[in-house]
Design an enzyme around this catalytic site. Structure first.
Site, PDB file in Angstrom:
ATOM      1  N   ASP A 148      -4.787  87.042  39.289  1.00 15.37           N
ATOM      2  CA  ASP A 148      -4.290  85.788  38.748  1.00 15.37           C
ATOM      3  C   ASP A 148      -3.531  85.955  37.609  1.00 15.37           C
ATOM      4  O   ASP A 148      -3.824  86.878  36.702  1.00 15.37           O
ATOM      5  CB  ASP A 148      -5.416  85.067  38.831  1.00 15.37           C
ATOM      6  CG  ASP A 148      -6.182  84.329  40.145  1.00 15.37           C
ATOM      7  OD1 ASP A 148      -5.601  84.376  41.142  1.00 15.37           O
ATOM      8  OD2 ASP A 148      -7.256  84.055  40.200  1.00 15.37           O
ATOM      9  N   ASP A 162      -1.939  81.125  45.745  1.00 16.25           N
ATOM     10  CA  ASP A 162      -3.021  79.957  45.401  1.00 16.25           C
ATOM     11  C   ASP A 162      -2.048  78.555  45.562  1.00 16.25           C
ATOM     12  O   ASP A 162      -2.332  77.500  46.145  1.00 16.25           O
ATOM     13  CB  ASP A 162      -3.983  79.856  44.105  1.00 16.25           C
ATOM     14  CG  ASP A 162      -4.609  81.095  44.066  1.00 16.25           C
ATOM     15  OD1 ASP A 162      -5.090  81.673  45.125  1.00 16.25           O
ATOM     16  OD2 ASP A 162      -5.184  81.390  42.878  1.00 16.25           O
TER      17      ASP A 162
END
Length: 188
Positions: A148, A162
């Site tokens: 991330d 995402d």
């Protein structure tokens, strides 16, 4: 005096059975995905996987784990790893996350095979959701975690996959709401 059969007008009903309510004939169209819908779904999913994998590779190769680069305002590129679902849930159960993600992707593909022609946005929306899910699944299987990097400071860090999943779900919800809107129903 009886009427001759020739003088009696025949009972003609167009578009219905003799009771006036039962349809005489119906046109059926398949709601299953055709070749063009599958092509669109695949193109969107492949583009989503490619974009997500490229950005994760760039972040991993340019920033050390936990390093951060400011972009603008609260947005920064912050290299972190997530072994679980959203917000780090189930981070110690990577195998469960992999199985659940695989089942979800399988269910979406079955749904698309049966209903892909139902609405023109389905290939795009499900392509984004499937592409994002598959890209994160590839990382979990290959690395045991997901990279991330998009950090807004007030929200946990996330990645393009995402974002694709959220945008795909938002498109699906908007299509459902639009289809249920009274004006849309009055046209049909």
């Amino acid at each position: 005096m009886t009427e001759s059969p020739a003088r009696h007008a025949p009972d003609v009903r167009v578009g219905s059975a003799t009771d006036g309510l039962t349809p005489f004939s119906t046109a059926k169209r398949s709601l299953g995905a055709g070749l063009s819908e599958w092509f669109a779904l695949a193109a969107v999913a492949i583009a989503a996987v490619a974009a997500d994998q490229l950005t994760k590779h760039l972040v991993s190769s340019k920033l050390a784990l936990d390093d951060e680069a400011k972009v603008v305002g609260p947005l920064s590129i912050h290299h972190v790893q997530n072994a679980g679902f959203a917000f780090g849930l189930f981070s110690s159960a990577t195998a469960v996350v992999i199985v659940l993600t695989g089942l979800a992707v399988g269910w979406m593909l079955i749904f698309f095979a049966r209903s892909g022609a139902r609405h023109p946005v389905l290939p795009i929306a499900l392509g984004l959701v499937i592409g994002g899910s598959l890209s994160n699944l590839v990382d979990r299987v290959r690395l045991g975690h997901v990279t991330d990097f998009l950090d807004l400071k007030w929200w946990p860090a996330f990645n393009l996959a995402d974002s694709f999943i959220v945008v795909g779900v938002a498109i699906l919800l908007a299509a459902l709401v639009a289809a249920d809107h009274p004006r849309a129903r009055s046209r049909s």
